[in-house]
Structures are given as structure tokens and as C-alpha cells.
Scaffold this motif. Structure first.
Motif, short mmCIF file in Angstrom:
data_model
loop_
_atom_site.label_atom_id
_atom_site.label_comp_id
_atom_site.label_asym_id
_atom_site.label_seq_id
_atom_site.Cartn_x
_atom_site.Cartn_y
_atom_site.Cartn_z
N SER A 383 40.68 49.14 46.90
CA SER A 383 41.61 47.83 47.12
C SER A 383 41.56 47.01 46.12
O SER A 383 40.46 46.89 45.22
N GLU A 384 42.71 46.35 45.84
CA GLU A 384 42.72 45.34 44.65
C GLU A 384 43.01 44.03 45.23
O GLU A 384 43.73 43.69 46.22
N ARG A 385 42.16 43.19 44.62
CA ARG A 385 42.28 41.50 45.11
C ARG A 385 42.50 40.74 43.88
O ARG A 385 42.06 40.93 42.80
N SER A 386 43.66 39.78 44.00
CA SER A 386 43.58 38.83 42.90
C SER A 386 42.54 37.71 42.69
O SER A 386 42.18 37.22 43.58
N VAL A 387 42.35 37.58 41.13
CA VAL A 387 41.38 36.49 41.05
C VAL A 387 41.72 35.92 39.79
O VAL A 387 42.45 36.31 38.82
N LYS A 388 41.39 34.51 39.87
CA LYS A 388 41.83 33.61 39.04
C LYS A 388 40.63 33.16 37.96
O LYS A 388 39.53 32.73 38.62
N ASN A 389 40.97 33.36 36.63
CA ASN A 389 39.63 33.07 35.98
C ASN A 389 39.83 31.58 35.52
O ASN A 389 40.27 30.98 34.64
N ARG A 390 39.20 30.76 36.55
CA ARG A 390 38.83 29.34 36.33
C ARG A 390 37.51 29.08 36.62
O ARG A 390 36.69 29.73 37.41
N ILE A 391 36.98 28.03 35.87
CA ILE A 391 35.74 27.48 35.95
C ILE A 391 35.56 26.88 37.18
O ILE A 391 36.08 25.58 37.28
N SER A 392 34.49 27.04 38.25
CA SER A 392 34.42 26.19 39.39
C SER A 392 33.34 25.41 39.31
O SER A 392 33.19 24.45 40.28
N SER A 393 32.17 25.62 38.53
CA SER A 393 31.08 24.87 38.82
C SER A 393 30.21 25.00 37.25
O SER A 393 30.22 25.91 36.62
#
Length: 457
Positions: A383-393
Motif C-alpha cells: 500500500s502507498e501513502r502520501s507524505v509531505k516532507n515538512r518540519i513539524s517539531s
């Protein structure tokens, strides 16, 4: 550096000034530290532009494959790191696992708390350690609960349901009371007493959800909160009404100037005063409590004099990015590491970390992760899932650190002079060529001068 050492040895520069100059140089030289990796035991294939990444033999190492949503580091030894995932999982890491800091190391979690009916059900929104003891830490989640955990046993100690989505929380670093200020979807700030186990007080006045909370590091009863209505309110919880001030971005003088202080001692302020023209989702204080830093969706960062409430008019320019509907973790360099008035602000700017001068807003450096941005994760179940490369913490451990919604925890460290990373074959070859060219030029000048006949008339 050699001149600085000479001045130090001759007494021209005192030990305190020398230490501040050196630490300031290190603060401005942060770089990615890829030899530190955090392996949470989850496996998947990084997908970029529809194709599997070949950067790590097609299989990437993740701290939380669903994404890292929050980080907290205990402030006493800087040893225990707790991370929260978008899948409601919690993981504890021992940062002293690495025996030699100069060698590559892959950290493994010492404990993992997985989602269950007794733990959190939805994504973690904020994490913090007990103020005076690293034996306990606090977590909040979109499941409307605040939970207290035992660090050593990774076991739930207490749980509080607030009836609204919790975006952030804060606990005072200096107070004797154990009040946790919670920012929720409800416009009232909720104060939870860990000692009595109840929600004892609500601070009303904001016109929308609370996205940012921060206690003063100097006065244990003073709290700052930011809301989606663009306001930042200052509270003194000892008072009956608690509310004492609002920050106004049009006020560059302060509450106690121009006759704004009435005869009865009350401060006159504009009813329509706003710190930002968009939701406020970031608040922090400098370590000495002299300044308040706020950030909003208007892509502005503002610095306020905590004593008067005046806007210092620090301008951070058009590079600031801030669009997430969540509390933003930012911090300033600890007091004493730099000269007074030269503190630095570390700001998570979506896909990079900006290191800025706190008082004039100039960008000192940009910390960017290595490698391509991850656009998706392909799990072992195909299964494939979208991920955004963003700094969260981001958290501070003297050498820095950061976590991203891409599920990876990255480390950052200052560049040391004479380190092996600074010397490679290409740079050595370039230096050799430059020396050869200079030597040839000097030889030509010497020969031309010596070969020239000198006649006297």
C-alpha cells in the motif's frame, strides 16, 4: 580563530567574552549530521515522483512511518527524547546510546507506546517533560485527552478529558504549581491541575480556538496565549479575571508610555488590538523572560518587549512560511551563549530551519536536510501513502535536532574547525592547485626582477 586565541592568551579578551564569541560562531555554523539516524523499527520504501528511492537500498529508516508530529527533550541531562507520531504512537530514545559522538550511530527506541483504547487514539499534537523531573512527561492529542506518563516504565499515570481537540499545552518551567495550560478547539484556555487531577479554571476572552500557549520563565503566574482570531493575551492567573494585557502590532511604544497608564493603575488598550492579522500558532519567551516571540499565518514573526508589551518592529523579511494549523515549536538560543541583544531564533520554515538574528530579523543560515523530499511511503503490504516532507517539531540539545512529518528525525550540529568532514579529496586538490599557481606567479616575478639589467648614468 588564531587571532582570538592570541587575544585570549595575552589578556586582551576575557574568558567570558571569549566563550561567547566562540559559542556564537558555533551557533552560526550548524549543519546536517546524517551519521545520526533514528530507527523506529518500521520499514517502507520511500517513493519520489512515483518511483522508489535508491538512496538507502530502496528501504528507508523511519522514526515514525506515519510521520513525526511532536518532539520533547528533557532539559536536565538532555538524554531522553520522546517523539509522537501522527498514528498516536509514542517512542522514547536514549541519546546516550552512542558511545563516540564522532562515529555514525543508529538509535533504537528504548520504549514504544502503541495506540490502544487506554492510550491515545489519534495523532499526538504536543509533548513536554515534567518541569523539575524527567521521570514523567505529558502528551496531548486530537482525541481530546491530556495524559501523564511515567518515563522509566513507559506507563500511563493519569488521563484528563477536556471535551475538545487539544492543539497544544504548556507547563511552567519555574512554578511551584503544577498547572498545565491547554489550548483547545474551544475559545477558553483550560488550566489542568496535575496535583488535584481536575480542570480548575478557564480563561475566557479569545474569539476562537487556542493554538499557542507559553508560560513566562520569570514570573510563575504569567501566561501568554495565541488564538485563531489573531490576538495574543497575557494572563495573571492569581487575579480574579486573570486577563491583564493584549499585544498590539500597531503599538511600538508600549503600554506604559504616552499616558496609557490610567490613574487607577489600569492599563488602557485598544479593544481591537491584534498581534497578527491571521491565526497565531507560535509563542515562546526568551530564557530570561525579557521578550515574547509570536508567529502567525500572516507569515510574520514579531518580537515583543515583555515588560511593556511594545512591538520591537523586528523584520524577518518575506522568507517566513507558516501555514500549518498546529502549534509551531520555535526557540531562541539560551541566554549567555551570545552577547546581550545578539540572541538567535530557530524557526521551522516548512522544509528548512531558519537561524535568524532575534532583534533585527536577518537570516544567519538555512538548515536544509540532505536528499530529495519524500512524496510517499510504500509499505511492506504494497500500500502507498502520501507524505509531505515538512518540519513539524524542533528541540534543543546544545547540538540541535528536528523531526519532520515525513517520519524522519534529523540531527544538526555545529561545524568544528579541523574536522574530517571539512577535508576531502576535492578540496585538497583545489588547495594544492591554488598554492602551485601562487608559487609560479612569485617565481615569475622573482625571475623577471633578477634578470633585468640595472645601469647607472
Amino acid at each position: 580563530m588564531n587571532q582570538l586565541l592570541l587575544d585570549r592568551s595575552t589578556g586582551a579578551v576575557g574568558p567570558n567574552v571569549f566563550a561567547r564569541l566562540q559559542t556564537t560562531r558555533l551557533l552560526k555554523s550548524f549543519q546536517s549530521w546524517p551519521q545520526y539516524r533514528f530507527d523506529g523499527g518500521e520499514r517502507g520504501i520511500a517513493v519520489h515522483d512515483g518511483e522508489a528511492s535508491s538512496s538507502d537500498a530502496a528501504t528507508s529508516i523511519w522514526a515514525h512511518q506515519a510521520g513525526v508530529s511532536a518532539l520533547a527533550l528533557e532539559r536536565f541531562d538532555g538524554r531522553i527524547l520522546v517523539s509522537g507520531g501522527s498514528d498516536a504512537s509514542l517512542k522514547l530514545w536514549d541519546l546516550e546510546q552512542c558511545g563516540n559522538p564522532s562515529k555514525p550511530h543508529t538509535f533504537k527506541p528504548t520504549s514504544t507506546i502503541r495506540p490502544s483504547p487506554q492510550t491515545h487514539k489519534f495523532g499526538i499534537t504536543h509533548l513536554s517533560f515534567y518541569p523539575f523531573d524527567s521521570a514523567a512527561f505529558i502528551s496531548t492529542s486530537y482525541d481530546q485527552t491530556l495524559k501523564l506518563w511515567s518515563t522509566e516504565e513507559a506507563r500511563l499515570s493519569a488521563s484528563f478529558s477536556l471535551g475538545s481537540k487539544i492543539y497544544t499545552h504548556a507547563i511552567s518551567p519555574v512554578a511551584s504549581h503544577l498547572l498545565v495550560a491547554c489550548g483547545t478547539q474551544h475559545p477558553a484556555v483550560r488550566l489542568v491541575d496535575l496535583r488535584s487531577g481536575s480542570s480548575i479554571q478557564s480563561l475566557t476572552g479569545h474569539g476562537g480556538a487556542i493554538l499557542a500557549t507559553a508560560w513566562s520563565p520569570r514570573h510563575e503566574h504569567v501566561l501568554a496565549t495565541g488564538s485563531v482570531d489573531g490576538t495574543v493575551r497575557i494572563w495573571d492567573i492569581r487575579r480574579a479575571g486573570a486577563f491583564i494585557a493584549m499585544l498590539d502590532h500597531e503599538d511600538s511604544l508600549g503600554l506604559y508610555h504616552n499616558g496609557l497608564l490610567r490613574e487607577n493603575g489600569k492599563v488602557r488598550m485598544r479593544v481591537s488590538a491584534k498581534a497578527h492579522v491571521a491565526p497565531v500558532n507560535g509563542l515562546t519567551w526568551t530564557d530570561d523572560g525579557s521578550y515574547i516571540i509570536s508567529a502567525g499565518h500572516d507569515n510574520r514573526i514579531r518580537v515583543w518587549d515583555a515588560a511593556t508589551g511594545r512591538n520591537t518592529l523586528a523584520n524577518f523579511g518575506p522568507s517566513i512560511r507558516n501555514s500549518q494549523l498546529a502549534s509551531v515549536s520555535m526557540f531562541t538560543s539560551p541566554v549567555g551563549l551570545t552577547h546581550p541583544g545578539r540572541e538567535l531564533l530557530f524557526w521551522p520554515n516548512e522544509t528548512e530551519i531558519l537561524v535568524c538574528d532575534l532583534h533585527n530579523g536577518h537570516i544567519i543560515t538555512r538548515l536544509r536536510g540532505t536528499g530529495a523530499a519524500i512524496a510517499g511511503v510504500r509499505s511492506s503490504k504494497k500500500s502507498e501513502r502520501s507524505v509531505k516532507n515538512r518540519i513539524s517539531s524542533i528541540v534543543w540539545r546544545g547540538a540541535g535536532g528536528g523531526g519532520g512529518s515525513s517520519g524522519v528525525i534529523r540531527a544538526w550540529a555545529p561545524r568544528l574547525e579541523g574536522s574530517d568532514e571539512d577535508v576531502d579529496e576535492d578540496s585538497t586538490h583545489e588547495v594544492g592547485e591554488a598554492k602551485a599557481q601562487k608559487r609560479k606567479a612569485l617565481d615569475n616575478i622573482y625571475k623577471s626582477l633578477m634578470g633585468q639589467k640595472i645601469t647607472f648614468t
